[in-house]
Design an enzyme around this catalytic site. Sequence first.
Site, PDB file in Angstrom:
ATOM      1  N   TYR A 229      48.285  28.446  37.433  1.00  0.00           N
ATOM      2  CA  TYR A 229      48.996  27.936  38.586  1.00  0.00           C
ATOM      3  C   TYR A 229      50.068  26.933  38.157  1.00  0.00           C
ATOM      4  CZ  TYR A 229      45.330  29.819  41.653  1.00  0.00           C
ATOM      5  OH  TYR A 229      44.454  30.647  42.313  1.00  0.00           O
TER       6      TYR A 229
ATOM      7  N   TYR B 284      41.599  33.971  35.401  1.00  0.00           N
ATOM      8  CA  TYR B 284      41.587  32.687  34.684  1.00  0.00           C
ATOM      9  C   TYR B 284      40.165  32.119  34.628  1.00  0.00           C
ATOM     10  CZ  TYR B 284      41.814  30.799  39.490  1.00  0.00           C
ATOM     11  OH  TYR B 284      41.580  30.516  40.820  1.00  0.00           O
TER      12      TYR B 284
ATOM     13  N   ARG C 294      37.663  33.918  37.177  1.00  0.00           N
ATOM     14  CA  ARG C 294      37.970  34.370  38.533  1.00  0.00           C
ATOM     15  C   ARG C 294      38.674  35.710  38.482  1.00  0.00           C
ATOM     16  NH1 ARG C 294      38.680  32.330  43.146  1.00  0.00           N
ATOM     17  NH2 ARG C 294      37.553  34.260  43.537  1.00  0.00           N
TER      18      ARG C 294
ATOM     19  N   HIS D  18      43.457  37.302  42.201  1.00  0.00           N
ATOM     20  CA  HIS D  18      43.438  37.151  43.655  1.00  0.00           C
ATOM     21  C   HIS D  18      44.681  36.416  44.125  1.00  0.00           C
ATOM     22  CE1 HIS D  18      41.666  33.435  42.065  1.00  0.00           C
ATOM     23  NE2 HIS D  18      42.154  32.851  43.147  1.00  0.00           N
TER      24      HIS D  18
ATOM     25  N   HIS E  70      45.749  33.820  47.403  1.00  0.00           N
ATOM     26  CA  HIS E  70      45.278  33.031  48.541  1.00  0.00           C
ATOM     27  C   HIS E  70      46.197  33.265  49.743  1.00  0.00           C
ATOM     28  CE1 HIS E  70      42.521  30.490  46.101  1.00  0.00           C
ATOM     29  NE2 HIS E  70      43.418  30.703  45.164  1.00  0.00           N
TER      30      HIS E  70
END
Length: 232
Positions: free
Chosen positions: A101, A140, A150, A153, A155
């Site tokens: 991120y 990640y 994870r 995906h 959000h």
Amino acid sequence: MQGYAPVPAGTHAPLLSPDYRSTALRAPSEQPVILPQRLTEITGPLLTGPVRPGDDDLTVGAGGEALGQRIVVAGRVLDSDGRPVPDTLVEVWQANAAGRYAHRWDNWPAPLDPNFTGGGRVLTDAQGNYSFTTIKPGAYPWGNHHNAWRPAHIHFSLFGRAFTQRLVTQMYFPDDPLFGQDPIYNATPEEARGRLVSTFDLDATRPEWALAFRFDIVLRGRGATPFEEPHA
């Protein structure tokens, strides 16, 4: 004044999921008190922006194109009766193609992409349709348990027509090999997990440009898209 029907059992993840370790720090120790739906909760606010040209394209940064596989993510936003929800704000945020991120607290050793902020927004049209062009995110590590990763995906945040339709959720990609060991995905009741997974849409792909995935979102009702946290 008519309120919204309660969300059927088996739709959302419980507030406390022992395998998802951080829920133990924020789950209430007492049974939540469900407040009555009054005029404020069922009539507003209707948040529609601001949305600027290009906010729906995450692949173009200030210095050029983002790195990674381009994808189109599109679908419809529907209410509990299957009616389209027009002019509602849909926001997304995600990791880049390397699974990182653009956030100061995300410091695992994956490369940052200076041309990818990871955030976008769009308004649905009169038929509830929305569409984003973005980069397929990477997996990640996240430290929940040994060798925890994870699944890829995106959000989503939606406001619907009122507070009672507020939705924050995650969209996954089909056949991800990390589903089996992810406690966030598996905290969602089994019968509702499929609503979190997009479908590959060959007809919506842009030839020689981008693959496409469809993700329809239902606000409340029996077919509701599961929330990250259950709501009344």
